[in-house]
Design a protein around this motif. Structure first.
Motif, mmCIF file in Angstrom:
data_model
loop_
_atom_site.group_PDB
_atom_site.id
_atom_site.type_symbol
_atom_site.label_atom_id
_atom_site.label_comp_id
_atom_site.label_asym_id
_atom_site.label_seq_id
_atom_site.Cartn_x
_atom_site.Cartn_y
_atom_site.Cartn_z
ATOM 1 N N HIS A 1 -6.799 47.268 5.232
ATOM 2 C CA HIS A 1 -6.400 47.031 3.838
ATOM 3 C C HIS A 1 -6.082 48.345 3.128
ATOM 4 C CE1 HIS A 1 -7.151 42.757 3.891
ATOM 5 N NE2 HIS A 1 -8.374 42.938 4.362
ATOM 6 N N ASN A 2 -5.178 49.138 3.703
ATOM 7 C CA ASN A 2 -4.844 50.443 3.127
ATOM 8 C C ASN A 2 -4.153 50.313 1.775
ATOM 9 O OD1 ASN A 2 -5.649 52.209 5.443
ATOM 10 N ND2 ASN A 2 -4.102 50.999 6.502
ATOM 11 N N VAL A 3 -3.262 49.336 1.632
ATOM 12 C CA VAL A 3 -2.559 49.171 0.359
ATOM 13 C C VAL A 3 -3.523 48.722 -0.726
ATOM 14 C CG1 VAL A 3 -0.771 47.838 -0.817
ATOM 15 C CG2 VAL A 3 -0.357 48.707 1.487
ATOM 16 N N ARG A 4 -4.420 47.816 -0.398
ATOM 17 C CA ARG A 4 -5.376 47.320 -1.387
ATOM 18 C C ARG A 4 -6.291 48.443 -1.882
ATOM 19 N NH1 ARG A 4 -9.082 42.436 0.499
ATOM 20 N NH2 ARG A 4 -6.994 41.556 0.806
ATOM 21 N N LYS A 5 -6.693 49.342 -0.994
ATOM 22 C CA LYS A 5 -7.596 50.432 -1.379
ATOM 23 C C LYS A 5 -6.919 51.449 -2.292
ATOM 24 C CE LYS A 5 -10.309 50.098 2.890
ATOM 25 N NZ LYS A 5 -10.653 50.747 4.169
ATOM 26 N N SER A 6 -5.617 51.599 -2.155
ATOM 27 C CA SER A 6 -4.894 52.581 -2.972
ATOM 28 C C SER A 6 -4.118 51.949 -4.116
ATOM 29 C CB SER A 6 -3.926 53.379 -2.076
ATOM 30 O OG SER A 6 -4.604 54.022 -1.028
ATOM 31 N N ALA A 7 -4.263 50.647 -4.316
ATOM 32 C CA ALA A 7 -3.449 49.958 -5.323
ATOM 33 C C ALA A 7 -3.751 50.461 -6.731
ATOM 34 C CB ALA A 7 -3.675 48.453 -5.235
ATOM 35 N N LYS A 8 -5.043 50.703 -7.036
ATOM 36 C CA LYS A 8 -5.403 51.128 -8.390
ATOM 37 C C LYS A 8 -4.850 52.514 -8.699
ATOM 38 C CE LYS A 8 -9.436 51.417 -11.444
ATOM 39 N NZ LYS A 8 -10.919 51.259 -11.542
ATOM 40 N N ARG A 9 -4.994 53.444 -7.760
ATOM 41 C CA ARG A 9 -4.448 54.790 -7.960
ATOM 42 C C ARG A 9 -2.940 54.744 -8.088
ATOM 43 N NH1 ARG A 9 -5.422 57.936 -3.194
ATOM 44 N NH2 ARG A 9 -4.370 59.584 -4.356
ATOM 45 N N LEU A 10 -2.300 53.939 -7.253
ATOM 46 C CA LEU A 10 -0.847 53.865 -7.276
ATOM 47 C C LEU A 10 -0.354 53.242 -8.572
ATOM 48 C CD1 LEU A 10 1.791 54.274 -5.731
ATOM 49 C CD2 LEU A 10 1.472 52.017 -4.722
ATOM 50 N N ARG A 11 -1.050 52.238 -9.073
ATOM 51 C CA ARG A 11 -0.640 51.585 -10.318
ATOM 52 C C ARG A 11 -0.716 52.567 -11.486
ATOM 53 N NH1 ARG A 11 -3.484 47.571 -9.636
ATOM 54 N NH2 ARG A 11 -5.380 48.175 -10.759
ATOM 55 N N ARG A 12 -1.782 53.356 -11.543
ATOM 56 C CA ARG A 12 -1.907 54.345 -12.614
ATOM 57 C C ARG A 12 -0.843 55.436 -12.500
ATOM 58 N NH1 ARG A 12 -8.504 55.371 -12.876
ATOM 59 N NH2 ARG A 12 -9.058 53.343 -13.792
ATOM 60 N N ALA A 13 -0.592 55.900 -11.276
ATOM 61 C CA ALA A 13 0.395 56.970 -11.093
ATOM 62 C C ALA A 13 1.796 56.484 -11.441
ATOM 63 C CB ALA A 13 0.343 57.470 -9.652
ATOM 64 N N GLN A 14 2.130 55.262 -11.082
ATOM 65 C CA GLN A 14 3.450 54.727 -11.403
ATOM 66 C C GLN A 14 3.605 54.477 -12.900
ATOM 67 O OE1 GLN A 14 3.535 51.359 -8.736
ATOM 68 N NE2 GLN A 14 4.826 52.435 -7.262
ATOM 69 N N LYS A 15 2.517 54.110 -13.555
ATOM 70 C CA LYS A 15 2.582 53.910 -15.006
ATOM 71 C C LYS A 15 2.861 55.240 -15.717
ATOM 72 C CE LYS A 15 -0.218 50.928 -16.704
ATOM 73 N NZ LYS A 15 -1.416 50.225 -17.215
ATOM 74 N N LYS A 16 2.206 56.314 -15.259
ATOM 75 C CA LYS A 16 2.474 57.637 -15.843
ATOM 76 C C LYS A 16 3.906 58.068 -15.568
ATOM 77 C CE LYS A 16 -2.260 59.450 -15.676
ATOM 78 N NZ LYS A 16 -3.150 60.507 -15.122
#
Length: 384
Positions: A187-202
């Protein structure tokens, strides 16, 4: 035997500038060929007379750019001949340079490239055999890599062993084999989803063209690269585990695209998990490792491997939430994925010459196999 070894590269600012200029020249040649429908490297001499700046790039590098276009076009024609809907090649940026046979020299941890200069590479392991090709690549995360393609005269001897295993790929766990070994889904995508969502929002809030936006774009690219590195690391360990222990490996020949695009997968949110599992890449990792080790990989039709009873062959439909196979005819009860792995091995065994199981005819039963989970960080499977 051909080997591809990838190393990190650390060019100086001056050499990096020359590499970027080379990427720009390669991009121009590629897009010019697509625009003018010219796909032969014989056009390069006249093109260099018209655009003298192309002489700053080694001639074989520009030739390989055109060769890649012709290879891509032939692949599209082959797909179209099979009835698949294909598009056309579009203009894009080139972020790699390929040196074929000449134009490079590797001395220690220093790589010299024609018309570029010298750059330092991290030789994490020796290059096997004779070097045939060098590929320099720049990633969106601002990292440089050098892929060394080499050849060795040795050829693997086919195995004479009889150790066989069937592997069922699923979403509850990543895989279950006939010996009861279960690999949990990373579940690599699930583990990094929160970090990725914040980085894409910035990134979306940054002003276009600003320096902060360029920095944030690199941060987003590094998260994506980290997910890919973790996935590849897991798949390398997983495939090495089976290639080192078995002589015959049976896998399902899964068609991933309709599984991802199905309405049921979209409604239940399984498309992301299917893509994150990278079943096709897992299959290719096992296939090339098995070819180098002299092992055999057998691909079987996945139809009804979960519904059919391994012991008596009775077919009964199961919902996805039903994780136990309990045959109403013979009473054979095992985990659902283990039953599927046993069916995969039975189908593959017929393909390589072993007669099909006759347990029903002799009225024998096999005891349930205990399921054992193997963590991905275990020491005995850490070697690639």
């Amino acid at each position: 035997m051909r080997h591809v070894t990838r190393y990190r590269a650390y060019p100086s600012q001056k050499v990096a500038g020359r590499l970027f200029n080379g990427f720009t020249r390669c991009t121009f040649v590629r897009n010019w060929c697509l625009e003018n429908n010219v796909f032969r490297d014989s056009c390069l001499p006249d093109l260099k007379k018209q655009y003298p700046e192309l002489k700053d790039v080694q001639s074989h590098v520009l030739q390989k750019v055109i060769h890649r276009i012709t290879h891509s076009l032939s692949a599209l024609r082959a797909m179209k001949a099979k009835g698949r809907k294909v598009g056309k090649l579009r203009k894009k940026w080139v972020h790699s340079m390929e040196y074929d046979s000449t134009g490079f020299k590797l001395t220690g941890n220093r790589l010299w490239l024609s018309k570029i200069g010298e750059l330092r590479i991290e030789l994490s392991r020796p290059v096997p055999g004779r070097i045939k090709q060098i590929v320099v690549k720049h990633t969106p995360a601002h990292q440089w890599f050098v892929a060394v393609v080499s050849e060795t005269p040795d050829t693997p001897e086919p195995t004479a062993g009889t150790r066989a295993v069937g592997i069922d790929l699923n979403l509850e766990n990543f895989s279950t084999d006939t010996d009861g070994v279960v690999f949990p889904h990373p579940h690599n995508v699930r583990k990094s989803a929160k970090r990725l969502r914040r980085a894409q929002k910035k990134l979306s809030r940054a002003v276009k063209g600003s320096r902060n936006r360029r920095k944030q774009r690199v941060r987003v690219a590094r998260i994506h690269e980290q997910v890919e590195n973790r996935r590849n690391d897991f798949l390398h360990k997983w495939s090495r585990y089976y290639v080192d222990r078995y002589d015959h490996i049976a896998l399902e020949h899964l068609n991933i695209k309709p599984m991802v695009e199905s309405l049921d997968a979209k409604l239940r949110g399984r498309s992301r998990s299917i893509l994150d599992a990278a079943w096709y890449k897992a299959r290719e990792f096992i296939r090339y490792k098995a070819a180098n080790a002299g092992r055999y990989v057998h691909l079987v039709d996945p139809a009804y491997t979960t519904q059919d009873c391994f012991l008596c062959g009775h077919r009964e439909k199961k919902d996805l939430w039903q994780r136990t196979h309990a045959c109403p005819v013979c009473g054979y009860t095992v985990p659902r994925d283990l039953n599927a792995a046993q069916n995969i091995l039975k189908r593959a065994a017929v393909g390589w010459g072993t007669p099909e199981s006759t347990l029903v005819e002799i009225r024998t039963t096999t005891p349930p196999i205990l399921v054992v989970q193997v963590p991905v960080n275990e020491a005995r499977i850490s070697r690639l």
